[in-house]
Design a protein around this motif. Structure first.
Motif, PDB file in Angstrom:
ATOM      1  N   ILE A 286     -15.600  39.137  20.815  1.00  0.00           N
ATOM      2  CA  ILE A 286     -15.619  37.916  21.635  1.00  0.00           C
ATOM      3  C   ILE A 286     -17.020  37.304  21.633  1.00  0.00           C
ATOM      4  O   ILE A 286     -17.186  36.080  21.581  1.00  0.00           O
ATOM      5  CB  ILE A 286     -15.155  38.214  23.069  1.00  0.00           C
ATOM      6  N   SER A 287     -18.034  38.164  21.663  1.00  0.00           N
ATOM      7  CA  SER A 287     -19.416  37.686  21.619  1.00  0.00           C
ATOM      8  C   SER A 287     -19.659  36.847  20.367  1.00  0.00           C
ATOM      9  O   SER A 287     -20.231  35.752  20.431  1.00  0.00           O
ATOM     10  CB  SER A 287     -20.374  38.880  21.638  1.00  0.00           C
ATOM     11  N   ASN A 288     -19.213  37.359  19.217  1.00  0.00           N
ATOM     12  CA  ASN A 288     -19.374  36.608  17.966  1.00  0.00           C
ATOM     13  C   ASN A 288     -18.596  35.303  18.002  1.00  0.00           C
ATOM     14  O   ASN A 288     -19.068  34.260  17.531  1.00  0.00           O
ATOM     15  CB  ASN A 288     -18.905  37.451  16.774  1.00  0.00           C
ATOM     16  N   ALA A 289     -17.378  35.362  18.551  1.00  0.00           N
ATOM     17  CA  ALA A 289     -16.545  34.159  18.596  1.00  0.00           C
ATOM     18  C   ALA A 289     -17.206  33.082  19.454  1.00  0.00           C
ATOM     19  O   ALA A 289     -17.259  31.904  19.067  1.00  0.00           O
ATOM     20  CB  ALA A 289     -15.160  34.505  19.140  1.00  0.00           C
ATOM     21  N   VAL A 290     -17.726  33.470  20.617  1.00  0.00           N
ATOM     22  CA  VAL A 290     -18.393  32.500  21.490  1.00  0.00           C
ATOM     23  C   VAL A 290     -19.665  31.977  20.831  1.00  0.00           C
ATOM     24  O   VAL A 290     -19.984  30.782  20.899  1.00  0.00           O
ATOM     25  CB  VAL A 290     -18.720  33.145  22.861  1.00  0.00           C
ATOM     26  N   LYS A 291     -20.386  32.853  20.171  1.00  0.00           N
ATOM     27  CA  LYS A 291     -21.658  32.481  19.556  1.00  0.00           C
ATOM     28  C   LYS A 291     -21.467  31.469  18.431  1.00  0.00           C
ATOM     29  O   LYS A 291     -22.237  30.512  18.292  1.00  0.00           O
ATOM     30  CB  LYS A 291     -22.355  33.734  19.015  1.00  0.00           C
ATOM     31  N   PHE A 292     -20.415  31.638  17.626  1.00  0.00           N
ATOM     32  CA  PHE A 292     -20.262  30.807  16.434  1.00  0.00           C
ATOM     33  C   PHE A 292     -19.173  29.754  16.552  1.00  0.00           C
ATOM     34  O   PHE A 292     -18.743  29.186  15.548  1.00  0.00           O
ATOM     35  CB  PHE A 292     -19.994  31.701  15.211  1.00  0.00           C
ATOM     36  N   THR A 293     -18.691  29.520  17.765  1.00  0.00           N
ATOM     37  CA  THR A 293     -17.692  28.469  17.983  1.00  0.00           C
ATOM     38  C   THR A 293     -18.310  27.389  18.875  1.00  0.00           C
ATOM     39  O   THR A 293     -18.746  27.683  19.994  1.00  0.00           O
ATOM     40  CB  THR A 293     -16.422  29.031  18.652  1.00  0.00           C
ATOM     41  N   GLU A 294     -18.330  26.162  18.391  1.00  0.00           N
ATOM     42  CA  GLU A 294     -18.931  25.060  19.154  1.00  0.00           C
ATOM     43  C   GLU A 294     -17.887  24.237  19.895  1.00  0.00           C
ATOM     44  O   GLU A 294     -18.137  23.729  20.979  1.00  0.00           O
ATOM     45  CB  GLU A 294     -19.741  24.155  18.215  1.00  0.00           C
ATOM     46  N   THR A 295     -16.713  24.095  19.291  1.00  0.00           N
ATOM     47  CA  THR A 295     -15.635  23.325  19.942  1.00  0.00           C
ATOM     48  C   THR A 295     -14.309  24.029  19.709  1.00  0.00           C
ATOM     49  O   THR A 295     -14.153  24.770  18.730  1.00  0.00           O
ATOM     50  CB  THR A 295     -15.537  21.893  19.374  1.00  0.00           C
TER      51      THR A 295
ATOM     52  N   ILE B 277      -4.946  47.499  29.773  1.00  0.00           N
ATOM     53  CA  ILE B 277      -4.895  46.059  30.063  1.00  0.00           C
ATOM     54  C   ILE B 277      -6.093  45.641  30.906  1.00  0.00           C
ATOM     55  O   ILE B 277      -6.733  44.617  30.651  1.00  0.00           O
ATOM     56  CB  ILE B 277      -3.588  45.704  30.792  1.00  0.00           C
ATOM     57  N   ASP B 278      -6.412  46.447  31.915  1.00  0.00           N
ATOM     58  CA  ASP B 278      -7.547  46.122  32.782  1.00  0.00           C
ATOM     59  C   ASP B 278      -8.854  46.096  32.004  1.00  0.00           C
ATOM     60  O   ASP B 278      -9.711  45.242  32.233  1.00  0.00           O
ATOM     61  CB  ASP B 278      -7.645  47.137  33.929  1.00  0.00           C
ATOM     62  N   GLU B 279      -9.034  47.048  31.085  1.00  0.00           N
ATOM     63  CA  GLU B 279     -10.263  47.100  30.290  1.00  0.00           C
ATOM     64  C   GLU B 279     -10.385  45.871  29.386  1.00  0.00           C
ATOM     65  O   GLU B 279     -11.472  45.290  29.244  1.00  0.00           O
ATOM     66  CB  GLU B 279     -10.297  48.373  29.442  1.00  0.00           C
ATOM     67  N   LEU B 280      -9.280  45.480  28.764  1.00  0.00           N
ATOM     68  CA  LEU B 280      -9.307  44.312  27.878  1.00  0.00           C
ATOM     69  C   LEU B 280      -9.595  43.041  28.679  1.00  0.00           C
ATOM     70  O   LEU B 280     -10.379  42.179  28.251  1.00  0.00           O
ATOM     71  CB  LEU B 280      -7.974  44.189  27.139  1.00  0.00           C
ATOM     72  N   GLN B 281      -8.953  42.928  29.819  1.00  0.00           N
ATOM     73  CA  GLN B 281      -9.190  41.741  30.651  1.00  0.00           C
ATOM     74  C   GLN B 281     -10.637  41.694  31.146  1.00  0.00           C
ATOM     75  O   GLN B 281     -11.227  40.614  31.239  1.00  0.00           O
ATOM     76  CB  GLN B 281      -8.220  41.739  31.839  1.00  0.00           C
ATOM     77  N   ALA B 282     -11.207  42.858  31.453  1.00  0.00           N
ATOM     78  CA  ALA B 282     -12.593  42.902  31.908  1.00  0.00           C
ATOM     79  C   ALA B 282     -13.536  42.414  30.817  1.00  0.00           C
ATOM     80  O   ALA B 282     -14.500  41.681  31.083  1.00  0.00           O
ATOM     81  CB  ALA B 282     -12.956  44.329  32.333  1.00  0.00           C
ATOM     82  N   ALA B 283     -13.279  42.815  29.564  1.00  0.00           N
ATOM     83  CA  ALA B 283     -14.121  42.368  28.454  1.00  0.00           C
ATOM     84  C   ALA B 283     -14.035  40.861  28.268  1.00  0.00           C
ATOM     85  O   ALA B 283     -15.031  40.192  27.976  1.00  0.00           O
ATOM     86  CB  ALA B 283     -13.706  43.080  27.161  1.00  0.00           C
ATOM     87  N   VAL B 284     -12.848  40.308  28.458  1.00  0.00           N
ATOM     88  CA  VAL B 284     -12.674  38.855  28.335  1.00  0.00           C
ATOM     89  C   VAL B 284     -13.376  38.142  29.484  1.00  0.00           C
ATOM     90  O   VAL B 284     -14.039  37.108  29.290  1.00  0.00           O
ATOM     91  CB  VAL B 284     -11.173  38.486  28.298  1.00  0.00           C
ATOM     92  N   ARG B 285     -13.243  38.677  30.721  1.00  0.00           N
ATOM     93  CA  ARG B 285     -13.848  38.029  31.883  1.00  0.00           C
ATOM     94  C   ARG B 285     -15.366  37.911  31.757  1.00  0.00           C
ATOM     95  O   ARG B 285     -15.968  36.946  32.215  1.00  0.00           O
ATOM     96  CB  ARG B 285     -13.503  38.804  33.161  1.00  0.00           C
ATOM     97  N   ILE B 286     -15.985  38.902  31.128  1.00  0.00           N
ATOM     98  CA  ILE B 286     -17.446  38.868  30.987  1.00  0.00           C
ATOM     99  C   ILE B 286     -17.894  37.624  30.235  1.00  0.00           C
ATOM    100  O   ILE B 286     -18.936  37.029  30.542  1.00  0.00           O
ATOM    101  CB  ILE B 286     -17.930  40.144  30.259  1.00  0.00           C
ATOM    102  N   TRP B 287     -17.094  37.222  29.242  1.00  0.00           N
ATOM    103  CA  TRP B 287     -17.488  36.080  28.400  1.00  0.00           C
ATOM    104  C   TRP B 287     -16.926  34.753  28.865  1.00  0.00           C
ATOM    105  O   TRP B 287     -17.234  33.708  28.273  1.00  0.00           O
ATOM    106  CB  TRP B 287     -17.070  36.352  26.944  1.00  0.00           C
ATOM    107  N   ASP B 288     -16.113  34.761  29.906  1.00  0.00           N
ATOM    108  CA  ASP B 288     -15.514  33.514  30.373  1.00  0.00           C
ATOM    109  C   ASP B 288     -16.563  32.495  30.822  1.00  0.00           C
ATOM    110  O   ASP B 288     -16.469  31.307  30.465  1.00  0.00           O
ATOM    111  CB  ASP B 288     -14.526  33.808  31.504  1.00  0.00           C
ATOM    112  N   PRO B 289     -17.617  32.897  31.568  1.00  0.00           N
ATOM    113  CA  PRO B 289     -18.633  31.902  31.962  1.00  0.00           C
ATOM    114  C   PRO B 289     -19.357  31.293  30.753  1.00  0.00           C
ATOM    115  O   PRO B 289     -19.634  30.085  30.740  1.00  0.00           O
ATOM    116  CB  PRO B 289     -19.597  32.711  32.835  1.00  0.00           C
ATOM    117  N   ARG B 290     -19.659  32.117  29.753  1.00  0.00           N
ATOM    118  CA  ARG B 290     -20.351  31.596  28.568  1.00  0.00           C
ATOM    119  C   ARG B 290     -19.461  30.611  27.812  1.00  0.00           C
ATOM    120  O   ARG B 290     -19.946  29.582  27.322  1.00  0.00           O
ATOM    121  CB  ARG B 290     -20.726  32.756  27.634  1.00  0.00           C
TER     122      ARG B 290
END
Length: 621
Positions: A341-350, A293-306
């Protein structure tokens, strides 16, 4: 021409061993056929001669077995001239003996005996042609006696047994036609064997070239990795250090752009190296207990600012029955989720990006964790889906040029999932978003130690004294600026030899060791430190190098290092690693002291480290 003849001789020499192996395998069959021929000959001609023939055949086959035995035991040995002569002689004798039953049948069996004898010789010739073709000498030794029987018996019958000339001529012509066809078969067999040998040699040559090219590529990647990571270390450190200063809004934006560029470059470099390792079959996965759980949450937290910068909602949720700690590879699982998550953030505008974790069953019915990354982005067309996971492929080239990337992220993620015996699939509708699903089988962790390791380090104690073996002045300065915020004192060594001298004069709490240094490299220095009596046998040694490939890591750990931190340096990772290694080392020393003091009835001294964990992030903010 000379070369071809030499190659042919080598092939023939190797053929002796192969023919010997074939003859040994067929020994029981030859003896069984000999028994059958004995009985058939007895019923046709009677008398004791068939049984005498069988006894001689058995003796000959025994001699054959012993003659070829050394070649069977050691097929790679060089066959001596004497051994070759012995093998040819015994094969020739056995061919004469084995086929002599045809002479008995021909002389005393009448018309039926002559027909049977002719069939025996033809069958024996065909058999020898097929199984002795790897050696010209042995092929001749086994077939020439049979050919002499096939041609000589009709002639002898005409001359000595008064067979009609017409009948003898017909049999002789038929025999010659058969031998002509057999000669064609032999020639084609040799041609085929020669082609096969050449094909094998060519395949071996291509394999050698491919291995050489792969090694060259690995060496090139290792060099390029080192040369790229070294300046990136300075760039990344400069960006981090700039953040500690008071910046205007414009300057902060410039630092953000600098950080983004470094992250992109590092991601590209890691993708190329990962794909190279996967293609070479050198990518491995660990099986350790870790807090999933901690590892998954850490991966999500990295992309939260973006995601926040793009006004996207990024949420993570796990079902109540989802495990907290499992056996697996935390780095690779986090890498897969990071890429998705990187791909999702990259290709999602709204809209939003949802990351969910639940338990389920995989295709084989095993317990598995199912991770889903759902976005409201541009989606993927049906045509593009078919090549989405191919190396260097990106969905929409127009968008790819705008968004950047190598097109390796999804390919690497799927290959990593497969290495962990799982799968990565996607569902998508163009214009409506995508759902990427990772299914990985898992086992529960043995204990809660994985969760305990994830807790913050809170250590109250004395400042550390650290030796830094690093030849590059810029890297020395970077390490000094990172660690000075912790209140630790540093001593700088410009190479491995100087590090040995300094470690002999003063005790350090930890040693940071670069790999490539003049006079003495980090590997040799680490080995010598571990071999020296005293505190250096247990002092934490942390590899700090731009040589970040797996074999570099393995070499350092084999030399005696406790941990490995690649460049460009992440200050949080560096400091956390030093604290963890120093804590473990001090715990061992405290335990040893406690045992010694307990024997002396004296209280043990507690080991301590300096800065509490909450200060680590604040000092680097």
């Amino acid at each position: 021409m000379t070369q071809n003849w030499s190659e042919a001789m080598d092939t023939q020499a190797a053929g002796f061993a192969e023919v010997g192996l074939n003859r040994a395998k067929e020994l029981k069959t030859r003896l069984a056929v000999a028994v059958f021929l004995t009985l058939a000959c007895f019923f046709i001609v009677g008398g004791y001669e068939p049984f005498v023939w069988l006894a001689i055949v058995v003796i000959g086959q025994a001699l054959d077995w012993f003659t070829f035995k050394p070649l069977r035991l050691n097929p790679e040995q060089v066959v001596s001239r004497a051994r070759k002569i012995g093998c040819v002689a015994i094969v020739t004798i056995n061919a004469f003996v084995y086929t002599s039953v045809a002479a008995i049948l021909w002389a005393e069996g009448g018309e039926a005996g002559r027909i049977f004898a002719t069939l025996i010789i033809c069958g024996a010739l065909l058999h020898s042609t097929l199984h002795a073709a790897r050696s010209t000498a042995l092929l001749a030794a086994s077939t020439v006696p049979m050919c002499l029987y096939l041609i000589g018996l009709p002639i002898a019958s005409w001359l000595y047994f008064k067979m009609e000339a017409t009948t003898s001529a017909v049999i002789l012509i038929g025999s010659l036609v058969y031998l002509a066809h057999l000669a064609i078969i032999i020639r084609r067999s040799f041609e085929f064997t020669d082609q096969l040998v050449r094909a094998n040699d060519e395949a071996q040559d291509q394999k050698t070239r491919a291995e050489s090219a792969s090694q060259t590529k690995s060496d090139f990647l290792a060099t390029v990795t080192h040369e790229i990571r070294t300046p990136m270390n300075a760039v990344m450190a400069s960006a981090i250090l700039l953040r500690r200063t008071k910046l205007t809004k414009a300057q902060s934006e410039h630092v953000d752009m600098l950080n983004d560029a470094v992250d992109t470059l590092l991601a590209l470099l890691n993708d190329v190296l990962d794909m190279s390792k996967i293609e070479a079959g050198k990518m491995t996965v660990e099986r350790v207990d870790f807090p999933v759980i901690d590892e998954l949450q850490a991966a999500v937290r990295i992309w939260d600012p973006r995601a926040s910068d793009k006004n996207l909602s990024l949420r993570f949720e796990a079902t109540a029955d989802f495990p907290t700690a499992i056996k697996g590879d935390p780095l690779r699982i986090r890498q897969i989720l990071f890429n998705l998550i990187s791909n999702a953030v990259k290709f999602t505008e709204t809209g939003s990006i949802n990351v969910s974790a639940r338990t389920g069953l995989d295709a084989k019915g095993r317990r598995a964790m199912v991770l889903e990354v759902t976005d409201t982005g541009c989606g993927i067309s049906a045509i593009t889906l078919s090549r989405l996971f191919a190396e260097f492929e990106q969905g929409n080239q127009m968008i790819a040029r705008k968004k950047g990337g190598t097109g390796l992220g999804l390919a690497i993620s799927r290959r990593l999932a497969e290495l962990m015996d799982g799968s990565l699939d996607v569902r998508s509708t163009e214009g409506e978003g995508s759902v990427f699903t990772v299914t990985l089988p898992y086992e529960l962790a043995d204990s809660q130690s994985a969760q305990d390791e994830a807790e913050d380090i809170e250590l109250e104690v004395r400042p550390l004294r650290i030796l830094v073996a690093e030849d590059h002045p810029t890297n020395q300065k970077i390490v000094s600026l990172f660690l000075s915020t912790m209140g630790w004192s540093l001593a700088m060594a410009n190479d491995g030899l100087e590090a040995l001298e300094m470690a002999a004069l003063e005790e350090f709490d930890a040693i940071l060791m670069d790999m490539q240094m003049p006079n003495m490299d980090g590997l040799e220095a680490t080995r010598r430190l571990r071999a020296t009596a005293g505190y250096t046998q247990h002092v934490p040694i942390i590899a700090l190098t731009a040589n970040a490939m797996d074999h570099h890591r393995a070499a350092f750990m084999e030399a005696g290092a406790d941990a490995f931190v690649p460049k460009p340096l992440d200050p949080n990772v560096l400091i956390q690693t030093i604290l963890t290694c120093a804590k473990a080392s001090m715990a061992d020393v405290t335990h040893t002291n406690a045992q010694a003091n307990s024997q002396a009835n004296e209280p043990a001294l507690a080991a301590s480290l300096s800065v509490p964990a909450w200060q680590l992030d604040q000092s680097l903010a």
